[in-house]
Design an enzyme around this catalytic site. Sequence first.
Site, PDB file in Angstrom:
ATOM      1  N   TYR A 101      39.213 -74.217 -35.704  1.00 30.28           N
ATOM      2  CA  TYR A 101      39.181 -72.760 -35.568  1.00 30.28           C
ATOM      3  C   TYR A 101      38.761 -72.145 -36.903  1.00 30.28           C
ATOM      4  O   TYR A 101      39.289 -72.519 -37.954  1.00 30.28           O
ATOM      5  CB  TYR A 101      40.574 -72.234 -35.180  1.00 30.28           C
ATOM      6  CG  TYR A 101      40.668 -70.721 -35.216  1.00 30.28           C
ATOM      7  CD1 TYR A 101      40.455 -69.971 -34.064  1.00 30.28           C
ATOM      8  CD2 TYR A 101      40.945 -70.054 -36.412  1.00 30.28           C
ATOM      9  CE1 TYR A 101      40.506 -68.590 -34.109  1.00 30.28           C
ATOM     10  CE2 TYR A 101      40.996 -68.665 -36.459  1.00 30.28           C
ATOM     11  CZ  TYR A 101      40.777 -67.938 -35.305  1.00 30.28           C
ATOM     12  OH  TYR A 101      40.821 -66.570 -35.349  1.00 30.28           O
ATOM     13  N   GLU A 189      34.945 -64.751 -34.849  1.00 30.05           N
ATOM     14  CA  GLU A 189      35.733 -65.952 -34.624  1.00 30.05           C
ATOM     15  C   GLU A 189      34.881 -67.063 -34.018  1.00 30.05           C
ATOM     16  O   GLU A 189      34.088 -66.801 -33.119  1.00 30.05           O
ATOM     17  CB  GLU A 189      36.818 -65.565 -33.605  1.00 30.05           C
ATOM     18  CG  GLU A 189      38.100 -66.311 -33.688  1.00 30.05           C
ATOM     19  CD  GLU A 189      39.086 -65.766 -32.640  1.00 30.05           C
ATOM     20  OE1 GLU A 189      40.075 -65.151 -33.048  1.00 30.05           O
ATOM     21  OE2 GLU A 189      38.847 -65.947 -31.433  1.00 30.05           O
TER      22      GLU A 189
END
Length: 378
Positions: A101, A189
Amino acid sequence: MDIHEYQAKELFTEAGIPVPPGEVATTADEAEDIARRLGGRVVVKAQVHAGGRGKAGGVKLADSPEAAREYASAILGMEIKELIVKKVLVTPVEDIVSEAYVGVLIDRANQAPLFMVSPEGGVDIEQVAETNPDAIRKQSVDPRYGLLPHQAYALADFLYDDPKLVRQATKIVGQLYDAFTKNSCSLAEINPLIVTPQGEVKAIDAKVSIDENAFYRLPRVEAYRDLDAEPESESRAREAELSYVKLDGNVGCCVNGAGLAMATMDLVKYYGGEPANFLDIGGSSNPDKVVAALQIITADPSVKAILFNIFGGITRCDDVANGIVEATRRIDIKTPIVIRLTGTNEAEALEILGEAGFSAHTSMDEVVQKAVQIAAQA
Ligand code: GDP
Ligand code: MN
């Protein structure tokens, strides 16, 4: 404003981030054609402004163009978090060794961008934050200097052991920061950032929100707005120039002024209720705005009580009262309405509302308790 994955991937590609190719389809036929062009093995991905599409069945790996067609026809029209899927992204299947991530957002408390990375990607990052906070590394960025090379390196080094991967990830983290600042993002993101069996680091998902205040200098990004993809209540609110945010509770709030709207929501919670929305009707007593506000609030089936909270300064309470009476004449409302007005011409306002059969008050505490109680009993 949230944008779609395929749009976010365009911004990432411009910044140099490695992103697999892909095309958007609105029909199963188109999806099949794209899959054939891309070599057959593809992922069909719902394009909606919601996370967790995978879990909801909105991300499917197809082995053939025919399978891509099947999945596309199942996903198009599907509902994910109250949003209907109208488009799918068709993109080649990547083989995955690991999922990480990488995200950057505006940290309001610190008034600076904040990076967060985790080797435990793919899944919900909020969940990782709760169950395994040590698996997340954070780095605040001083916007005057931007992301410094050693900061980018340290973030990448937290994700991987292999220097070849760290090198690629360092570059990607820097490119993500560039895309973030260049496009005035509030969030950018990559989840997951994958490693392929060939040792390549790539972004296979992209989530971006843009600060709408920057649209005046970002016409191309503003054009990413997809009216089809946002909840109807939000498009309606924007058309009527109301600030509206839907929430999960059952007390519909209709307030003049953002500060008072916040205070009203706080008080609803204080008395044990849950606000169904934030709604600022602004300084106007225009019945059209009140009608639009009531239409938006009553369209939400979870609303069990409607709470007006109006502070009359320059806005005259009697004008607002007339607006409310007029609005409820134009639309048929079954939900109980309680009203608090105070300030300029409040006495006249209470009289107008009383005559029209409304429960009108001047005490904010009293009216909020009443609304919470009505909603709880419904
Ligand atoms: P999200 O659920 O909305 O976050 O959608 P993602 O694009 O992140 O996809 C969810 C999950 O599907 C990913 O974490 C992967 O595990 C899997 N996935 C997506 N694309 C691919 C792919 O090309 N290959 C493989 N093997 N898995 C994929
Ligand atoms: Mn994802």
